[in-house]
Design an enzyme around this catalytic site. Structure first.
Site, short mmCIF file in Angstrom:
data_model
loop_
_atom_site.label_atom_id
_atom_site.label_comp_id
_atom_site.label_asym_id
_atom_site.label_seq_id
_atom_site.Cartn_x
_atom_site.Cartn_y
_atom_site.Cartn_z
N ARG A 129 35.18 55.72 42.79
CA ARG A 129 36.11 56.25 43.80
C ARG A 129 36.40 55.05 44.69
O ARG A 129 35.56 54.64 45.49
CB ARG A 129 35.46 57.39 44.57
CG ARG A 129 36.36 57.97 45.61
CD ARG A 129 35.94 59.35 46.03
NE ARG A 129 36.45 60.31 45.06
CZ ARG A 129 35.87 61.50 44.83
NH1 ARG A 129 34.79 61.85 45.48
NH2 ARG A 129 36.40 62.33 43.96
N PRO A 130 37.58 54.44 44.57
CA PRO A 130 37.82 53.06 45.02
C PRO A 130 37.98 52.83 46.53
O PRO A 130 39.03 52.41 47.01
CB PRO A 130 39.11 52.69 44.28
CG PRO A 130 39.84 53.99 44.15
CD PRO A 130 38.76 55.02 43.91
N CYS A 131 36.90 53.02 47.26
CA CYS A 131 36.94 52.74 48.69
C CYS A 131 37.09 51.24 48.96
O CYS A 131 37.50 50.84 50.05
CB CYS A 131 35.72 53.32 49.40
SG CYS A 131 34.15 52.83 48.70
N HIS A 132 36.78 50.41 47.96
CA HIS A 132 36.95 48.96 48.13
C HIS A 132 38.42 48.56 48.30
O HIS A 132 38.71 47.47 48.76
CB HIS A 132 36.31 48.20 46.96
CG HIS A 132 36.89 48.52 45.63
ND1 HIS A 132 36.48 49.62 44.89
CD2 HIS A 132 37.85 47.90 44.89
CE1 HIS A 132 37.16 49.65 43.75
NE2 HIS A 132 37.99 48.63 43.73
N ARG A 133 39.33 49.46 47.97
CA ARG A 133 40.77 49.16 48.08
C ARG A 133 41.32 49.44 49.47
O ARG A 133 42.51 49.27 49.70
CB ARG A 133 41.54 49.97 47.03
CG ARG A 133 41.16 49.58 45.61
CD ARG A 133 41.89 50.39 44.57
NE ARG A 133 41.34 50.10 43.23
CZ ARG A 133 41.35 50.95 42.24
NH1 ARG A 133 41.89 52.15 42.38
NH2 ARG A 133 40.82 50.62 41.08
#
Length: 165
Positions: A129-133
């Site tokens: 779940r791409p919270c790094h984006r």
């Protein structure tokens, strides 16, 4: 209920995956040193079986061959957190967004940006779940529960230009 877990090696360090024993749905993905990350607890059971698909997709992601994870996920959070986490799923590979843009996507006010940041920081499924984006409004690489070094590595892997215009 017993939690199932498995460890997976990756270019950003060892990953700890947990799954719901009844459904096999992925419930968390943590890294060492992660703020509020999970660690193996007494009574948990190591079982690589339910994690085969996640391992294959993670390997493909780190090889640059997978742009979108297609895994069964199950998280437990407040309705607000679930709304924010679902919005994270819409941020495409190789793109970034801001906390304010996530707030707008879920219909929250600008005043809710801090709460959005808190929900993003509580995301139990790093990488998948791409919270790094999610970056700061000024383009800065702001907080990441897995550490800014990992955030930089993940964005670089996805081809994001971190130098700016």
């Amino acid at each position: 209920m017993t939690t199932l877990y498995s460890r997976v090696d990756s270019p950003v360090g060892p990953l700890l995956l947990t799954a719901d024993p009844a459904t096999g749905a992925l419930t968390s993905l943590s890294v060492p040193g992660q703020r509020n990350g999970r660690s193996v607890q007494p009574g948990w059971r190591a079982d690589p079986g339910p994690f085969r698909e996640a391992r294959q997709q993670l390997d493909a992601y780190f090889a640059g061959e997978l742009k979108e994870f297609r895994l069964e996920l199950r998280t437990e959070g407040t309705a607000f957190r679930e709304q924010v986490w679902n919005a994270l799923d819409t941020v495409p590979y190789g793109a970034t967004t801001t906390y304010g843009e996530i707030a707008a996507r879920i219909g929250a006010s600008r005043a809710a940006v801090r709460a959005v940041g808190g929900a993003i920081g509580a995301n139990p499924l790093l990488i998948v779940r791409p919270c790094h984006r999610v970056i700061g409004a000024d383009g800065s690489l702001t907080g990441y529960a897995g550490g800014l070094e990992r955030k930089t590595a993940l964005l670089t892997l996805e081809g994001v230009d971190l130098q700016g215009p």
